[in-house]
Enzyme design. Sequence first.
Site, PDB file in Angstrom:
ATOM      1  N   HIS A  25       0.838  -1.211   0.000  1.00 18.29           N
ATOM      2  CA  HIS A  25       0.000   0.000   0.000  1.00 18.29           C
ATOM      3  C   HIS A  25       0.875   1.264   0.000  1.00 18.29           C
ATOM      4  CE1 HIS A  25      -3.223   2.664   0.890  1.00 18.29           C
ATOM      5  NE2 HIS A  25      -3.805   2.030   1.893  1.00 18.29           N
ATOM      6  N   GLU A  40      -0.556   1.026  -5.700  1.00 21.07           N
ATOM      7  CA  GLU A  40      -0.368  -0.220  -4.959  1.00 21.07           C
ATOM      8  C   GLU A  40      -0.507  -1.442  -5.858  1.00 21.07           C
ATOM      9  OE1 GLU A  40      -3.251  -0.162  -1.785  1.00 21.07           O
ATOM     10  OE2 GLU A  40      -3.459   2.013  -2.010  1.00 21.07           O
TER      11      GLU A  40
END
Length: 287
Positions: free
Chosen positions: A156, A257
Amino acid sequence: MNSQFITKQTVNSSVFYQINHPNFCARIAEFGAQLLSFTPTGKQDVLWLSKQAQLDGSKAIRGGAPLCWPWFGPAQAEYIGEPQHGYVRTLTWSLKSFVETDSSIELIMKANLAKELIDSLGLGLQVRYVLGDNIEIELTTTNLSNKPKPLSQAIHTYFALDDVNDHTLLGLNKVSYIDQLDDSKQKIQNGEVVITEHTDRVYLTSQDNVTLLNTKQQVDIVGVGHDSIVVWNPWQDVAKNMGDFDDNGYKNMICVEMANTQGLVLAPNSQYTLTQKINARDKSRHL
């Protein structure tokens, strides 16, 4: 620890690994095994960390490169009610090994999953960082059971922007995506990605790279083992309502991501590795 470049630091009971290498400086939190910063020598930090990020272990750290596992987003099926983005962002990890050279540092960290959680999930996890001229993050899951196991995950990463009004994400034109802010409708990207408002999209692609153009930098983001690329920015109103997100932080970040969101199932007694490689360099005059 006996290291030439790595210093283990304890701040208010939280442990960090500070890396001062001739080619870069970096910082990794033991909490979440989270890469918080990576600054090539003489250049700016590639990653963004919120000024309001909690670094005391009280909650997941806002910024850097959080690891979402064994699900991305809200928990599904039998895990409904469990934490957003899984368990490991809020676990303490152990440094298992490191290797230092004049050009790079490799660190391997293992998630300290409780026995009852391992028994429930049937999964184990480690992360491998290779830091040098660029960043390489490998998230390896092991199915410890004799049954197939569903797996959803993401690296992330919060990338630093000089100015959100001067950026472009190249490589996703004509790609289908799920718009999480519009009843999860599936849409088609029209042109290159430029963030101008609250954005939460899951691009349904396993293509291996995208390129982020910043004011001064070009960042090539390469993935292996993913089926989706997630793009997120909370914009002003959402940022103000997040206690660990500085009000104007949205102006200086974008999340890109590599993720698995489309129903990956890990075979019994097997391993699966999700990789994200990040190469930042001065912006090309020819782009």
